[in-house]
Design an enzyme around this catalytic site. Sequence first.
Site, short mmCIF file in Angstrom:
data_model
loop_
_atom_site.label_atom_id
_atom_site.label_comp_id
_atom_site.label_asym_id
_atom_site.label_seq_id
_atom_site.Cartn_x
_atom_site.Cartn_y
_atom_site.Cartn_z
N ARG A 45 0.62 -1.22 -0.04
CA ARG A 45 -0.35 0.07 -0.11
C ARG A 45 0.68 1.10 0.01
NH1 ARG A 45 -4.25 2.95 3.34
NH2 ARG A 45 -5.85 3.50 1.77
N HIS A 49 0.40 4.34 -2.70
CA HIS A 49 0.17 5.55 -2.33
C HIS A 49 1.30 6.47 -2.68
CE1 HIS A 49 -3.53 5.20 0.45
NE2 HIS A 49 -3.84 4.74 -0.78
N TRP A 188 -13.17 -9.92 8.36
CA TRP A 188 -12.99 -10.49 9.85
C TRP A 188 -12.44 -11.65 9.70
CZ3 TRP A 188 -16.91 -7.71 7.74
CH2 TRP A 188 -16.93 -6.36 8.15
C1 HEM Z 1 -10.16 2.97 -5.98
C2 HEM Z 1 -8.99 2.46 -5.84
C3 HEM Z 1 -8.60 2.19 -4.20
C4 HEM Z 1 -9.21 2.39 -3.04
C5 HEM Z 1 -10.50 3.55 -2.92
C6 HEM Z 1 -8.57 1.93 -1.94
C7 HEM Z 1 -8.77 1.79 -0.84
C8 HEM Z 1 -8.28 1.24 0.36
C9 HEM Z 1 -8.65 1.39 1.55
C10 HEM Z 1 -9.94 2.12 2.13
C11 HEM Z 1 -8.04 0.44 2.30
C12 HEM Z 1 -8.00 0.19 3.64
C13 HEM Z 1 -6.90 0.96 4.59
C14 HEM Z 1 -6.98 0.81 5.93
O1 HEM Z 1 -7.98 0.74 6.84
O2 HEM Z 1 -5.87 0.48 6.81
C15 HEM Z 1 -7.13 -0.06 1.56
C16 HEM Z 1 -6.23 -1.18 1.87
C17 HEM Z 1 -5.28 -1.78 0.91
N1 HEM Z 1 -5.20 -1.29 -0.44
FE1 HEM Z 1 -6.48 -0.37 -1.25
N2 HEM Z 1 -7.74 0.98 -2.68
C18 HEM Z 1 -7.74 1.38 -3.95
C19 HEM Z 1 -6.53 0.69 -4.80
C20 HEM Z 1 -5.48 -0.14 -4.32
C21 HEM Z 1 -4.38 -0.41 -5.28
C22 HEM Z 1 -4.19 0.18 -6.92
C23 HEM Z 1 -3.54 -1.24 -4.56
C24 HEM Z 1 -2.25 -1.65 -5.11
C25 HEM Z 1 -2.00 -2.00 -6.10
C26 HEM Z 1 -4.20 -1.16 -3.28
C27 HEM Z 1 -3.55 -1.82 -2.25
C28 HEM Z 1 -4.13 -2.02 -1.08
C29 HEM Z 1 -3.40 -2.90 0.13
C30 HEM Z 1 -2.42 -3.99 -0.12
C31 HEM Z 1 -4.21 -2.95 1.17
C32 HEM Z 1 -4.35 -3.52 2.55
C33 HEM Z 1 -3.31 -2.58 3.29
C34 HEM Z 1 -3.08 -3.18 4.81
O3 HEM Z 1 -3.47 -4.59 5.05
O4 HEM Z 1 -2.89 -2.70 5.81
N3 HEM Z 1 -5.23 -0.54 -3.35
N4 HEM Z 1 -7.32 0.33 0.23
#
Ligand code: HEM
Length: 290
Positions: A45, A49, A188
């Site tokens: 992430r 980001h 969960w």
């Molecule tokens: C419309 C596009 C996207 C939205 C709105 C979005 C939104 C989110 C949100 C809200 C979370 C939860 C964060 C948290 O509460 O810790 C999350 C987690 C995550 N996102 Fe996305 N995301 C998007 C695209 C992506 C992309 C393009 C990638 C990577 C190629 C990605 C990889 C991840 C990963 C790996 C997590 C898990 C992080 C963790 O477990 O701490 N996301 N995302």
Amino acid sequence: IVHIAALNKDRKIDDYQRIYNKIAEKIREEDEYDGYIGYGPILVRLGWHSSGTYDKTNNSGGSYGGTYRFKLESSDPSNNGLQNAAKFLDPIYKEFNWISHGDLYTLGAVCAVQEAQGPKIPWRPGRVDLPETETPANGRLPDANNGADYVRNFYARLRMNDREAVALTGAHCLGRTHYKNSGFDGPWGAASNSFTNEFFVNLLNEQWKLEKNKSGNYQYDSPKGYMMLKTDYALIQDPSYLKIVKEFANDEASFFKEFASSFQKLLENGIDYPKGAPQYIFKTLDEQDI
Ligand code: HEM
Ligand SMILES: Cc1nc2ccc(F)cn2c1N
């Protein structure tokens, strides 16, 4: 704006493989993080980001300047929780402080995908630390409370088409949402640290119910305790996205191929690489018998 990759003649693949291995060993060692999910997902992430601020209209933002290291960017509410990934990388930067922050953040994400048994992601060094004045304003990262038109429009700013957008969202096979970070909660059930096409399989096979969670955000929940954001669910509401979701759910190899190229493109958006710029494909710890 033009960002030209700086070629560093003194550093070769084994210099970068050494850093890759340090990160991979630390992921393996610190396995208890976040309920034994480990640091892999949050490193992915962070790489995403630090690259997702890119704007094709003026070639601004993106991973090149390593500006996530500045408070203005790291305190963007969209980046809540990523401090844990930055803290994880801190000691590695101290030991290898010849690397730029942009190269470190993106290398960490590539390492995390590969060590989670995902596809090989080709990686090119050359990002250069830029001053704080180059930090993009908050608000460039996506908002989960939206549908397909928003998703398509958002990814267009990153020069991503439908296939690339669907593939990239497949990274939501990893990790989980955390209430205190984003106001979403779950899954969960078993949040995964293995990179697979499960995100697409679950999208198609689970019964999803739109629910308002305790913070007033809407999310889709399934009987098995899985969850999807509205922007995730949008991928089965839109006919063009749905076709691609079905392809990736039925053919993990095709998902892996598209993810590898789309993720490299995401991490390199905004960077001009001179002819002959080196590209590396790192070995996993397993491949090195470590
Ligand atoms: C419309 C596009 C996207 C939205 C709105 C979005 C939104 C989110 C949100 C809200 C979370 C939860 C964060 C948290 O509460 O810790 C999350 C987690 C995550 N996102 Fe996305 N995301 C998007 C695209 C992506 C992309 C393009 C990638 C990577 C190629 C990605 C990889 C991840 C990963 C790996 C997590 C898990 C992080 C963790 O477990 O701490 N996301 N995302
Ligand atoms: C398993 C899993 N991991 C994620 C990460 C982000 C997100 F929005 C949803 N996710 C789901 N369901």
